[in-house]
Design a protein around this motif. Structure first.
Motif, short mmCIF file in Angstrom:
data_model
loop_
_atom_site.label_atom_id
_atom_site.label_comp_id
_atom_site.label_asym_id
_atom_site.label_seq_id
_atom_site.Cartn_x
_atom_site.Cartn_y
_atom_site.Cartn_z
N ILE A 170 -5.16 18.57 -0.43
CA ILE A 170 -4.35 17.44 -0.87
C ILE A 170 -4.80 16.12 -0.23
O ILE A 170 -4.65 15.05 -0.81
N THR A 171 -5.38 16.18 0.98
CA THR A 171 -5.90 14.95 1.59
C THR A 171 -7.10 14.41 0.80
O THR A 171 -7.24 13.19 0.66
N GLU A 172 -7.91 15.32 0.28
CA GLU A 172 -9.04 14.89 -0.55
C GLU A 172 -8.54 14.26 -1.85
O GLU A 172 -9.08 13.24 -2.31
N SER A 173 -7.50 14.85 -2.45
CA SER A 173 -6.92 14.28 -3.67
C SER A 173 -6.34 12.90 -3.42
O SER A 173 -6.50 11.99 -4.24
N LEU A 174 -5.67 12.74 -2.28
CA LEU A 174 -5.11 11.43 -1.94
C LEU A 174 -6.21 10.39 -1.75
O LEU A 174 -6.06 9.23 -2.18
N ASP A 175 -7.30 10.79 -1.11
CA ASP A 175 -8.42 9.86 -0.91
C ASP A 175 -8.98 9.39 -2.25
O ASP A 175 -9.27 8.20 -2.43
N MET B 13 -7.47 9.32 -5.16
CA MET B 13 -6.50 8.48 -5.85
C MET B 13 -6.46 7.08 -5.24
O MET B 13 -6.41 6.07 -5.95
N ALA B 14 -6.52 6.99 -3.90
CA ALA B 14 -6.52 5.70 -3.24
C ALA B 14 -7.77 4.89 -3.57
O ALA B 14 -7.71 3.67 -3.75
N GLU B 15 -8.90 5.57 -3.68
CA GLU B 15 -10.15 4.88 -4.03
C GLU B 15 -10.12 4.36 -5.46
O GLU B 15 -10.57 3.25 -5.74
N ARG B 16 -9.54 5.13 -6.37
CA ARG B 16 -9.52 4.73 -7.78
C ARG B 16 -8.50 3.64 -8.05
O ARG B 16 -8.77 2.68 -8.75
N ILE B 17 -7.29 3.76 -7.46
CA ILE B 17 -6.23 2.80 -7.72
C ILE B 17 -6.44 1.52 -6.92
O ILE B 17 -6.05 0.44 -7.34
N ASP B 18 -7.05 1.63 -5.76
CA ASP B 18 -7.43 0.46 -4.96
C ASP B 18 -6.21 -0.37 -4.54
O ASP B 18 -6.13 -1.56 -4.80
N LEU B 19 -5.25 0.31 -3.87
CA LEU B 19 -4.10 -0.36 -3.26
C LEU B 19 -4.13 -0.10 -1.75
O LEU B 19 -4.29 1.04 -1.31
N GLN B 20 -3.97 -1.17 -0.98
CA GLN B 20 -4.03 -1.05 0.47
C GLN B 20 -2.94 -0.12 0.99
O GLN B 20 -3.18 0.70 1.89
N ASP B 21 -1.74 -0.22 0.45
CA ASP B 21 -0.63 0.62 0.91
C ASP B 21 -0.91 2.10 0.64
O ASP B 21 -0.54 2.97 1.43
N LEU B 22 -1.54 2.39 -0.48
CA LEU B 22 -1.88 3.78 -0.79
C LEU B 22 -2.97 4.30 0.15
O LEU B 22 -2.96 5.48 0.53
#
Length: 320
Positions: free
Chosen positions: A198-203, A205-214
């Motif tokens: 799940i940490t890989e999935s979060l990474d 998603m954060a890279e694709r959506i490009d939000l600092q908070d995420l």
């Protein structure tokens, strides 16, 4: 000739809304963000296989990644990925070609410009309209995602405090939150169910959506997974930080709104005044257009207007 700038603007607005019409005609009901039930849950309620739902959503959200290597298509693909546009990259190019052709038809019918200039303007309008549309879609989705994120993190904290594992907390967010966050976290929950870290999935998603908070959320979860600690306490503090940042963003937007609109008004008003004078009195500038200093003066004025926009943007671009 005096009406041509206004006609160009109207044609651009027309092809812009044409893109929105095409998108709504094909995907309107399935991609709307205002629905209280997120898209993943709707697909599951319709009886679709959970594994197929996950694969379809993953394919949809990753389909623009390969196109980012192409020079001219890369800006479109980046915004399309952030907006999670249902158009495939090939369909997006097809839409761009179609609206470019429609712009060419409009220019042919309503203006007297040469064919080479019409082709050039049509290409610029087709590309510019698609990029502007994608940018607006991405901004709307990211703003909504950022607004929903504090509530989602707080829901995760409550789930962790009552003893649920982190994967179950993610699943709770996926079932309780509307789109866009609900479906994104639903894909995380499904990937975790089928064995992906799940940490890989979060990474990703954060890279694709490009939000600092995420990114803060992804980093916090990864650090806790590697070093241990009370994840609920960590995320509770993160939720407060995210909510405070969101409030600060809104306050900064409110404070700088007057300066932003003043900058745009000061830059656009001379152009609008020029158009209105040409419309009301077409021969008003005939006496000066033939002088040798007219073109250099027009270029200088255009540069000053551009510099004004740039400096006003710099002045109100407050980093938080």
């Amino acid at each position: 000739m005096s009406l041509q700038p206004l006609i160009y603007a109207l044609i651009f607005v027309g092809v812009f809304f044409m893109i929105e019409g095409i998108y709504l005609a094909f995907f309107g009901k399935s991609v709307r963000l205002e629905s209280k039930v997120n898209r993943r849950l709707q697909m599951l309620q319709n009886g679709e296989n959970p594994e197929e739902v996950m694969e379809n959503l993953r394919k949809e959200r990753e389909q623009h990644r390969d196109a980012k290597s192409l020079p001219l298509i890369a800006p479109l693909s980046e915004k399309a990925a952030q907006a999670n546009i249902a158009f495939t990259p090939l369909a997006l190019i097809g839409v761009m070609v179609f609206v470019g052709i429609m712009a060419f038809v409009g220019l042919t019918l309503f203006t007297g410009t040469g064919i080479q200039l019409r082709i050039g303007i049509s290409v610029v309008m087709g590309y510019g309209a698609v990029y502007t549309w994608l940018r607006n879609k991405a901004k709307k989705r990211l703003d909504l995602f950022q607004e929903q994120l504090p509530d989602a993190v707080e829901l995760i904290v409550r789930s962790l405090k009552v003893g649920h594992p982190f994967s179950s907390a993610i699943a709770a967010v996926a079932s309780e939150m509307p789109d866009p966050l609900g479906t994104e976290f639903g894909v995380l929950a499904d990937e975790s169910t089928y064995g992906m870290d799940i940490t890989e999935s979060l990474d990703k998603m954060a890279e694709r959506i490009d939000l600092q908070d995420l990114r803060f959320l992804a980093v916090a979860v990864k650090i806790q997974a590697q070093a241990g600690g009370n994840l609920a306490e960590i995320l509770a503090g993160l939720a407060k930080v995210i909510r405070s940042r969101f409030k600060l963003f809104r306050r900064v937007d409110a404070i700088t709104a007057e300066a932003k609109w003043s900058g745009w008004f000061l830059s656009i008003f001379p152009i609008l005044a020029l158009v209105m004078i040409n419309v009301s009195q077409p021969g008003y500038y005939d006496g000066v257009m033939s002088t040798p200093v007219f073109v250099p003066a027009a270029i200088v004025v255009g540069i000053f207007l551009l510099v004004n926009v740039i400096f006003m943007k710099i002045m109100v671009d407050i980093k938080v």
